[in-house]
Motif scaffolding. Structure first.
Motif, mmCIF file in Angstrom:
data_model
loop_
_atom_site.group_PDB
_atom_site.id
_atom_site.type_symbol
_atom_site.label_atom_id
_atom_site.label_comp_id
_atom_site.label_asym_id
_atom_site.label_seq_id
_atom_site.Cartn_x
_atom_site.Cartn_y
_atom_site.Cartn_z
ATOM 1 N N LEU A 52 5.236 -5.840 -8.462
ATOM 2 C CA LEU A 52 5.728 -7.122 -7.932
ATOM 3 C C LEU A 52 5.249 -7.337 -6.501
ATOM 4 N N SER A 53 5.376 -6.316 -5.696
ATOM 5 C CA SER A 53 4.939 -6.411 -4.307
ATOM 6 C C SER A 53 3.434 -6.643 -4.225
ATOM 7 N N GLY A 54 2.692 -5.973 -5.092
ATOM 8 C CA GLY A 54 1.245 -6.150 -5.109
ATOM 9 C C GLY A 54 0.840 -7.549 -5.502
ATOM 10 N N SER A 55 1.555 -8.109 -6.451
ATOM 11 C CA SER A 55 1.253 -9.466 -6.887
ATOM 12 C C SER A 55 1.495 -10.466 -5.763
ATOM 13 N N VAL B 5 0.838 -1.201 0.000
ATOM 14 C CA VAL B 5 0.000 0.000 0.000
ATOM 15 C C VAL B 5 0.876 1.254 0.000
ATOM 16 N N ALA B 6 1.949 1.250 0.786
ATOM 17 C CA ALA B 6 2.853 2.406 0.815
ATOM 18 C C ALA B 6 3.536 2.608 -0.541
ATOM 19 N N TYR C 4 9.671 6.806 -11.660
ATOM 20 C CA TYR C 4 8.303 6.292 -11.585
ATOM 21 C C TYR C 4 8.221 4.867 -12.142
ATOM 22 N N ALA C 5 8.859 4.626 -13.288
ATOM 23 C CA ALA C 5 8.800 3.296 -13.907
ATOM 24 C C ALA C 5 9.425 2.236 -13.000
ATOM 25 N N ALA C 6 10.563 2.554 -12.399
ATOM 26 C CA ALA C 6 11.211 1.592 -11.500
ATOM 27 C C ALA C 6 10.356 1.332 -10.264
ATOM 28 N N LEU C 7 9.802 2.400 -9.715
ATOM 29 C CA LEU C 7 8.960 2.250 -8.535
ATOM 30 C C LEU C 7 7.664 1.515 -8.869
ATOM 31 N N ARG C 8 7.126 1.773 -10.024
ATOM 32 C CA ARG C 8 5.892 1.087 -10.442
ATOM 33 C C ARG C 8 6.143 -0.411 -10.615
ATOM 34 N N THR D 229 3.982 5.617 -5.542
ATOM 35 C CA THR D 229 3.976 5.572 -7.003
ATOM 36 C C THR D 229 2.909 6.506 -7.573
ATOM 37 N N ALA D 230 1.742 6.521 -6.970
ATOM 38 C CA ALA D 230 0.666 7.395 -7.451
ATOM 39 C C ALA D 230 1.044 8.868 -7.290
ATOM 40 N N VAL D 231 1.677 9.222 -6.182
ATOM 41 C CA VAL D 231 2.106 10.605 -5.972
ATOM 42 C C VAL D 231 3.157 10.993 -7.003
#
Length: 124
Positions: free
Chosen positions: A76-79, A21-22, A67-71, A27-29
Protein backbone atom coordinates in the motif's frame (compact mmCIF):
# COMPACT_ATOMS: atom_id res chain seq x y z
CA UNK A 1 19.07 7.18 -8.27
CA UNK A 2 16.99 7.09 -5.09
CA UNK A 3 18.78 10.21 -3.82
CA UNK A 4 17.94 12.06 -7.01
CA UNK A 5 14.30 10.98 -6.75
CA UNK A 6 14.17 12.16 -3.13
CA UNK A 7 15.64 15.51 -4.20
CA UNK A 8 13.00 15.87 -6.94
CA UNK A 9 10.23 15.00 -4.50
CA UNK A 10 11.38 17.57 -1.98
CA UNK A 11 11.61 17.19 1.78
CA UNK A 12 7.89 16.95 2.44
CA UNK A 13 7.22 14.18 -0.07
CA UNK A 14 10.50 12.33 0.32
CA UNK A 15 9.45 11.07 3.75
CA UNK A 16 6.72 8.73 2.41
CA UNK A 17 9.26 7.35 -0.07
CA UNK A 18 11.76 6.72 2.72
CA UNK A 19 9.05 4.99 4.75
CA UNK A 20 8.26 2.77 1.77
CA UNK A 21 11.90 1.81 1.28
CA UNK A 22 12.23 1.01 5.00
CA UNK A 23 9.04 -1.09 4.97
CA UNK A 24 10.13 -3.00 1.88
CA UNK A 25 13.57 -3.65 3.36
CA UNK A 26 12.06 -4.91 6.62
CA UNK A 27 9.64 -7.09 4.68
CA UNK A 28 12.47 -8.61 2.64
CA UNK A 29 14.47 -9.39 5.80
CA UNK A 30 11.43 -11.01 7.42
CA UNK A 31 10.79 -13.05 4.28
CA UNK A 32 14.37 -14.33 4.41
CA UNK A 33 14.00 -15.23 8.07
CA UNK A 34 10.80 -17.15 7.36
CA UNK A 35 12.62 -19.13 4.67
CA UNK A 36 15.39 -19.85 7.17
CA UNK A 37 12.77 -21.19 9.61
CA UNK A 38 11.90 -23.88 7.08
CA UNK A 39 15.16 -25.69 7.86
CA UNK A 40 14.32 -26.61 11.47
CA UNK A 41 10.68 -27.25 10.53
CA UNK A 42 11.63 -29.75 7.85
CA UNK A 43 14.35 -31.31 10.00
CA UNK A 44 11.84 -31.90 12.79
CA UNK A 45 9.14 -33.18 10.42
CA UNK A 46 11.43 -35.65 8.68
CA UNK A 47 13.36 -36.59 11.83
CA UNK A 48 12.69 -39.53 14.10
CA UNK A 49 10.04 -37.68 16.16
CA UNK A 50 7.82 -35.54 13.92
CA UNK A 51 5.82 -34.39 16.94
CA UNK A 52 8.75 -32.15 17.87
CA UNK A 53 7.94 -29.98 14.86
CA UNK A 54 4.97 -28.21 16.51
CA UNK A 55 6.95 -25.40 18.17
CA UNK A 56 8.78 -24.76 14.90
CA UNK A 57 5.55 -24.87 12.91
CA UNK A 58 3.92 -22.35 15.25
CA UNK A 59 6.95 -20.07 15.01
CA UNK A 60 6.97 -20.41 11.24
CA UNK A 61 3.22 -19.68 11.04
CA UNK A 62 3.62 -16.58 13.21
CA UNK A 63 6.52 -15.34 11.07
CA UNK A 64 4.51 -15.84 7.88
CA UNK A 65 1.50 -14.03 9.38
CA UNK A 66 3.65 -11.04 10.40
CA UNK A 67 5.29 -11.10 6.98
CA UNK A 68 1.90 -11.08 5.23
CA UNK A 69 0.65 -8.10 7.25
CA UNK A 70 3.87 -6.20 6.73
CA UNK A 71 3.91 -7.02 3.02
CA UNK A 72 0.33 -5.74 2.65
CA UNK A 73 1.23 -2.46 4.38
CA UNK A 74 4.42 -2.20 2.35
CA UNK A 75 2.53 -2.69 -0.92
CA UNK A 76 0.00 0.00 0.00
CA UNK A 77 2.76 2.41 0.92
CA UNK A 78 4.63 1.58 -2.27
CA UNK A 79 1.58 2.21 -4.38
CA UNK A 80 1.02 5.62 -2.83
CA UNK A 81 4.70 6.54 -3.12
CA UNK A 82 4.83 5.49 -6.77
CA UNK A 83 1.84 7.68 -7.51
CA UNK A 84 3.40 10.60 -5.67
CA UNK A 85 6.71 10.16 -7.50
CA UNK A 86 5.00 9.90 -10.89
CA UNK A 87 2.81 12.94 -10.27
CA UNK A 88 5.63 15.15 -9.07
CA UNK A 89 7.98 14.13 -11.87
CA UNK A 90 5.41 14.56 -14.63
CA UNK A 91 4.21 17.91 -13.30
CA UNK A 92 7.79 19.21 -13.09
CA UNK A 93 8.38 18.23 -16.72
CA UNK A 94 5.07 19.48 -18.15
CA UNK A 95 4.68 22.69 -16.12
CA UNK A 96 8.18 23.85 -15.14
CA UNK A 97 6.98 27.46 -14.68
CA UNK A 98 4.16 26.52 -12.32
CA UNK A 99 4.91 27.73 -8.77
CA UNK A 100 4.07 24.29 -7.40
CA UNK A 101 5.59 22.27 -10.28
CA UNK A 102 7.29 19.14 -9.07
CA UNK A 103 4.82 18.64 -6.25
CA UNK A 104 1.61 16.64 -6.04
CA UNK A 105 -0.28 19.93 -5.56
CA UNK A 106 0.42 20.73 -9.19
CA UNK A 107 -1.31 17.54 -10.17
CA UNK A 108 -4.29 17.98 -7.88
CA UNK A 109 -5.63 21.14 -9.48
CA UNK A 110 -3.41 24.09 -8.63
CA UNK A 111 -1.88 24.09 -12.11
CA UNK A 112 -3.27 23.11 -15.52
CA UNK A 113 -5.57 20.15 -15.08
CA UNK A 114 -3.97 16.75 -14.84
CA UNK A 115 -6.07 13.67 -14.03
CA UNK A 116 -4.94 13.21 -10.45
CA UNK A 117 -5.60 9.89 -8.84
CA UNK A 118 -7.10 9.42 -5.41
CA UNK A 119 -3.69 8.55 -3.97
CA UNK A 120 -2.14 11.74 -5.31
CA UNK A 121 -4.99 13.80 -3.95
CA UNK A 122 -4.32 12.24 -0.58
CA UNK A 123 -0.74 13.54 -0.71
CA UNK A 124 -1.82 17.07 -1.61
Amino acid sequence: MIRMLLRVLGHEYAQPMRRTVALMTTTAVLEGLSYALLVPVLQALFGSTPGDAWPWLITFGAAVAVYAALRYRSDLSGSESRCCAACTTVSAIIWPDCPSAGTPQAVSGRCPSWPATASCRRWA
